[in-house]
Write a protein that holds these residues in place. Structure first.
Motif, PDB file in Angstrom:
ATOM      1  N   LYS A   1      27.776 -38.225  13.879  1.00  0.00           N
ATOM      2  CA  LYS A   1      28.082 -37.757  12.529  1.00  0.00           C
ATOM      3  C   LYS A   1      28.154 -36.232  12.468  1.00  0.00           C
ATOM      4  O   LYS A   1      27.476 -35.515  13.210  1.00  0.00           O
ATOM      5  CB  LYS A   1      27.038 -38.245  11.521  1.00  0.00           C
ATOM      6  CG  LYS A   1      26.974 -39.754  11.371  1.00  0.00           C
ATOM      7  CD  LYS A   1      26.261 -40.175  10.088  1.00  0.00           C
ATOM      8  CE  LYS A   1      27.184 -40.048   8.901  1.00  0.00           C
ATOM      9  NZ  LYS A   1      26.641 -40.696   7.678  1.00  0.00           N
TER      10      LYS A   1
ATOM     11  N   GLU B   1      32.191 -32.093  -0.231  1.00  0.00           N
ATOM     12  CA  GLU B   1      30.924 -32.485   0.391  1.00  0.00           C
ATOM     13  C   GLU B   1      31.191 -33.773   1.146  1.00  0.00           C
ATOM     14  O   GLU B   1      31.501 -34.802   0.533  1.00  0.00           O
ATOM     15  CB  GLU B   1      29.826 -32.698  -0.649  1.00  0.00           C
ATOM     16  CG  GLU B   1      29.354 -31.447  -1.340  1.00  0.00           C
ATOM     17  CD  GLU B   1      28.527 -30.551  -0.428  1.00  0.00           C
ATOM     18  OE1 GLU B   1      27.981 -31.066   0.572  1.00  0.00           O
ATOM     19  OE2 GLU B   1      28.453 -29.342  -0.722  1.00  0.00           O
TER      20      GLU B   1
ATOM     21  N   ASN C   1      26.737 -28.483   8.066  1.00  0.00           N
ATOM     22  CA  ASN C   1      25.356 -28.799   7.708  1.00  0.00           C
ATOM     23  C   ASN C   1      24.562 -29.389   8.865  1.00  0.00           C
ATOM     24  O   ASN C   1      23.408 -29.010   9.096  1.00  0.00           O
ATOM     25  CB  ASN C   1      25.334 -29.777   6.532  1.00  0.00           C
ATOM     26  CG  ASN C   1      25.996 -29.196   5.295  1.00  0.00           C
ATOM     27  OD1 ASN C   1      25.782 -28.038   4.957  1.00  0.00           O
ATOM     28  ND2 ASN C   1      26.815 -29.989   4.630  1.00  0.00           N
TER      29      ASN C   1
ATOM     30  N   HIS D   1      29.552 -41.209   1.394  1.00  0.00           N
ATOM     31  CA  HIS D   1      29.028 -39.836   1.332  1.00  0.00           C
ATOM     32  C   HIS D   1      30.172 -38.852   1.542  1.00  0.00           C
ATOM     33  O   HIS D   1      30.119 -37.999   2.436  1.00  0.00           O
ATOM     34  CB  HIS D   1      27.939 -39.625   2.382  1.00  0.00           C
ATOM     35  CG  HIS D   1      26.799 -40.576   2.277  1.00  0.00           C
ATOM     36  ND1 HIS D   1      26.766 -41.770   2.956  1.00  0.00           N
ATOM     37  CD2 HIS D   1      25.663 -40.523   1.526  1.00  0.00           C
ATOM     38  CE1 HIS D   1      25.644 -42.414   2.661  1.00  0.00           C
ATOM     39  NE2 HIS D   1      24.967 -41.687   1.794  1.00  0.00           N
TER      40      HIS D   1
ATOM     41  N   GLU E   1      30.522 -36.333   4.830  1.00  0.00           N
ATOM     42  CA  GLU E   1      30.005 -36.716   6.135  1.00  0.00           C
ATOM     43  C   GLU E   1      31.122 -37.451   6.877  1.00  0.00           C
ATOM     44  O   GLU E   1      31.770 -38.347   6.322  1.00  0.00           O
ATOM     45  CB  GLU E   1      28.783 -37.627   5.984  1.00  0.00           C
ATOM     46  CG  GLU E   1      27.605 -36.943   5.313  1.00  0.00           C
ATOM     47  CD  GLU E   1      26.411 -37.872   5.132  1.00  0.00           C
ATOM     48  OE1 GLU E   1      26.340 -38.890   5.864  1.00  0.00           O
ATOM     49  OE2 GLU E   1      25.556 -37.578   4.273  1.00  0.00           O
TER      50      GLU E   1
ATOM     51  N   SER F   1      30.111 -28.879   4.114  1.00  0.00           N
ATOM     52  CA  SER F   1      30.310 -28.446   2.735  1.00  0.00           C
ATOM     53  C   SER F   1      31.416 -27.403   2.762  1.00  0.00           C
ATOM     54  O   SER F   1      31.431 -26.522   3.628  1.00  0.00           O
ATOM     55  CB  SER F   1      29.043 -27.828   2.151  1.00  0.00           C
ATOM     56  OG  SER F   1      27.984 -28.759   2.109  1.00  0.00           O
TER      57      SER F   1
ATOM     58  N   GLY G   1      28.325 -33.299   9.180  1.00  0.00           N
ATOM     59  CA  GLY G   1      28.272 -33.091   7.741  1.00  0.00           C
ATOM     60  C   GLY G   1      28.776 -31.706   7.375  1.00  0.00           C
ATOM     61  O   GLY G   1      28.371 -30.707   7.978  1.00  0.00           O
TER      62      GLY G   1
END
Length: 241
Positions: free
Chosen positions: A202, A234, A190, A81, A236, A206, A204
């Motif tokens: 984690k 983008e 995110n 990802h 993770e 952008s 995330g």
């Protein structure tokens, strides 16, 4: 002079009374109409008070991301990802999307003070992937990335400014073909959290920035192929628990 009898006087008096009544202004408003008008005026007043209260009471601020959910430490990309893509305009007909398939990064995350976090990214320039083999070969040539001489592209952050509950501006040095230029990237955070399935913390992100490829010696076919190149991230990031 003729005499006026009682009957005549009575008729004159009745005529004068009717004439007086006829001169009074007409009034069509009924009691019900008056009550309705009063009710409407009261409703308008209450609505105005409610609007004033709404203006006086600020809307609650967005909750944003709870950074502390992802504990401080070193994070690396989740390979399944994580995407770095660039896009440009081709002769005005389209805006192709090209991906680098092989890259790595270290995010040193400070959950208590995100502004102190740092990011280092290294891209294998030879992994450029347009989906067309011949085009990949051309981008690897001296016309563009010249990967035989400059096989890597790098980015090193110099500052992170948190501008909102979920937003920031990442500043750093981008190096392509041994030329280093400062760039700024608009970043959206995110989500921060703990993923039980992978037993990892984690984060995330952008990100998006625009550069001039001619600044890095990549000026072939400008302006027919745009000088402006959008870089889109983008990704993770994860840290084992």
């Amino acid at each position: 002079m003729p005499l006026i009898n009682r009957s005549t006087c009575s008729l004159l008096a009745l005529g004068l009374l009717l004439a007086a009544c006829g001169n009074e202004p007409e009034t069509t408003e009924t009691a019900d109409d008056s009550a309705a008008a009063t009710e409407e005026a009261t409703g308008d007043s209450l609505e105005a008070v409610a609007d004033a209260d709404a203006e006086a009471t600020p809307a609650p601020a967005p909750a944003g991301v709870d950074y502390a959910v992802a504990e401080s430490g070193t994070y690396t990309p989740d390979d399944g990802h994580a995407y770095i893509v660039f896009s440009y305009n081709h002769l005005g007909f389209s805006n192709p999307m090209v991906r680098w398939g092989d890259w790595d990064a270290n995010l040193n995350w400070d959950a208590d003070n995100p502004e102190n976090s740092t990011l280092d990214v290294t891209i294998d320039a030879t992994s450029v992937d347009t989906g067309v083999d011949d085009f990949n070969t051309h981008l690897n040539s001296s016309d563009f990335f010249n990967t035989a001489e400059y096989p890597q592209i790098s980015f090193t952050s110099t500052a992170l400014e948190v501008t909102g509950p979920e937003s920031g501006i990442l500043t750093g040095d981008l190096t392509i073909r041994d030329t280093t230029m400062p760039v700024t990237m608009d970043v959206t955070i995110n989500k921060a959290g703990f993923e039980e399935r992978g037993n990892v913390h984690k984060l995330g992100f952008s990100g998006r920035t625009t550069v001039l490829r001619s600044d890095f010696g990549l000026d072939a076919y400008v302006p027919n192929v745009s000088d402006e190149v959008d870089i889109i991230v983008e990704a993770e990031f994860e840290k084992p628990a």
